[in-house]
Design a protein around this motif. Structure first.
Motif, short mmCIF file in Angstrom:
data_model
loop_
_atom_site.label_atom_id
_atom_site.label_comp_id
_atom_site.label_asym_id
_atom_site.label_seq_id
_atom_site.Cartn_x
_atom_site.Cartn_y
_atom_site.Cartn_z
N LEU A 261 0.31 -1.60 -0.47
CA LEU A 261 0.36 -0.10 -0.41
C LEU A 261 0.54 1.37 -0.12
CD1 LEU A 261 -2.43 -0.85 2.67
CD2 LEU A 261 -3.30 -0.81 0.69
N ASP A 262 1.88 0.95 0.97
CA ASP A 262 3.06 2.10 0.91
C ASP A 262 3.91 2.06 -0.18
OD1 ASP A 262 2.19 2.95 3.01
OD2 ASP A 262 3.35 2.66 4.44
N GLY A 263 4.17 1.41 -0.72
CA GLY A 263 5.59 1.18 -1.70
C GLY A 263 5.25 1.34 -3.52
N ALA A 264 3.94 0.69 -3.64
CA ALA A 264 3.28 0.52 -5.10
C ALA A 264 1.29 1.44 -4.69
CB ALA A 264 3.14 -0.81 -5.55
N PRO A 265 1.07 2.19 -4.51
CA PRO A 265 0.04 2.43 -3.99
C PRO A 265 -1.08 2.57 -5.13
CG PRO A 265 0.93 4.67 -3.79
CD PRO A 265 1.99 3.01 -4.17
N ASP A 266 -0.48 2.48 -6.48
CA ASP A 266 -1.02 2.57 -7.86
C ASP A 266 -1.16 1.40 -8.60
OD1 ASP A 266 -1.67 5.54 -7.59
OD2 ASP A 266 0.19 6.15 -8.50
N ILE A 267 -0.44 0.14 -7.86
CA ILE A 267 -0.48 -0.98 -8.04
C ILE A 267 -1.68 -1.63 -9.10
CG2 ILE A 267 -0.81 -2.31 -6.55
CD1 ILE A 267 0.58 -4.85 -7.32
#
Length: 399
Positions: free
Chosen positions: A369-375
């Motif tokens: 959620l922090d490192g790839a919020p737009d996945i």
């Protein structure tokens, strides 16, 4: 989906057909009958009332390794020796002794202290993920987090985790009925045995500050013989790598399939444990608990004779509409979630690594959620099977 009524009055479905049921077909079957016969000596209990009641019943024991191998048709060899020796397939004093050797390391308070380290591992893995291109999330993230953490807990080299994880996934097929691919399973069992045996020998010669060195040096009444120890470590590598991998893959898939759920977690991280609980209820990486019936028991008003293999379908029980309202709905705020969670088993054989698995999924999800919020999910995975270990197909994503 068809069943016939056997001479004992129990609906019969060949195990090959049962193993291929969809979740919708399993739901229909559960409404029709509390128990289904899969083989002359094997039945499966489907309803929550019976599964919960029988999960720790004194007349039902964990299927002993030799009996399990006979039922599965696993011939003599390294895989069979592993199954006959690993703590999961033992009972009584043997089980207590083998599990007891690891109890301190896997105690919940001890593992909770590793939360920060788990998060650091997850952050590193997510930072490594490709950007701007499609990739397999199962292979590049969901597989790495549990494999690298079980390596750290046991004291194995992190750089070996991808190698042993590959063998673990092949060896785990010995727990998926109907059994197939023996040559591949046996080869991976041999490779893992040699790997662990060499690690144990190395620690005996040059101890380190790790769990395996501690176990090798233990001279108390908890100590294990070398061969016995090797098989326990093999089992912990398997259990610590395979199930969390599939479970985490499906959790992320469920959230990405409904962006409102993903956004809700982004806004409130306290919902992460609930998301994990709910996903494990709907798509558990383990479909049930195999038990051996020592004496006659009753399942849903049907008498089951002693000497039978009784599968307790936790997959079916956790979808039981008489226990859970709207069981097919993924509800972050569900109040009737089964406690304790059946996916981790019950009784003396409840999953030893439950706390580690929870930490990995919680911190892995928070890191994502922090490192790839737009996945974004490009291709959704599926969870295959209803018996034993279930397998997740790849999930294709883009960041």
């Amino acid at each position: 989906m068809e069943t016939t009524i056997g001479e004992d009055g129990i609906p019969f479905m060949p195990i090959e057909d049962y193993a291929k049921l969809s979740l919708e077909e399993l739901d229909t079957l559960r409404k029709q009958t509390p128990v289904v016969r899969l083989m002359p000596s094997r039945v499966s209990a489907l309803r929550d009332e019976d599964v919960t009641r029988l999960a720790a019943h004194p007349s039902l024991i964990q299927v002993p390794g030799p009996e399990f191998c006979n039922i599965m048709g696993i011939p003599d060899g390294r895989c069979r020796s592993f199954l006959e020796t690993f703590m999961l397939m033992t009972n009584g004093d043997d089980h207590k002794h083998r599990r007891g050797a690891f109890a301190r390391v896997f105690a919940h308070p001890v593992l909770r202290q590793k939360r920060g380290r788990v998060r650091a591992v997850a952050d590193h893995i997510i930072a490594d993920l490709p950007r701007g291109e499609e990739f397999d999330f199962l292979a590049l993230c969901a597989s790495r987090i549990p494999a690298e953490m079980i390596a750290e807990v046991l004291g194995l080299k992190t750089e070996d985790s991808a190698w042993f994880a590959g063998h673990v996934y092949r060896l785990s097929n010995c727990l998926v009925p109907p059994y197939s691919g023996h040559e591949e399973v046996e080869a991976s069992a041999e490779a893992l045995y040699d790997f662990v045996a060499q690690t144990v020998a190395d620690r005996r010669q040059a101890p380190q500050d790790d769990m395996i060195s501690m176990l090798v040096a233990d001279e108390s009444d908890r100590s294990l013989e070398t061969e016995e120890l090797i098989y326990q470590i093999m089992g912990l590598i398997l259990g610590g790598s395979d199930t969390t991998r599939s479970g985490f893959n499906m959790i992320v898939a469920r959230l990405l399939a409904d962006r409102s759920l993903w956004n809700e977690l982004q806004a409130d991280r306290s919902l992460i444990p609930a998301a994990i609980e709910e996903s494990l209820r709907l798509e558990p990486p383990v479909g049930g608990m195999p038990r051996y019936c020592l004496e006659p028991i009753e399942i849903g008003g049907i008498s089951i004779p002693g000497g039978q293999l009784v599968g307790l379908s936790t997959l079916s029980a956790m979808r039981d509409e008489t226990k859970i309202s709207d069981p097919e709905t993924f509800d972050l705020h569900r109040k009737d979630r089964p406690l304790p969670h059946l996916v981790f088993g019950a009784g003396a054989h409840r999953c030893l690594g439950e706390m580690l698995a929870r930490l990995e999924m919680e911190e892995g999800l928070a890191a994502l959620l922090d490192g790839a919020p737009d996945i974004e999910m490009v291709k959704a995975p599926e969870m295959i099977g209803v018996l034993g270990l279930r397998k997740s197909t790849p999930m294709i994503v883009r960041i």
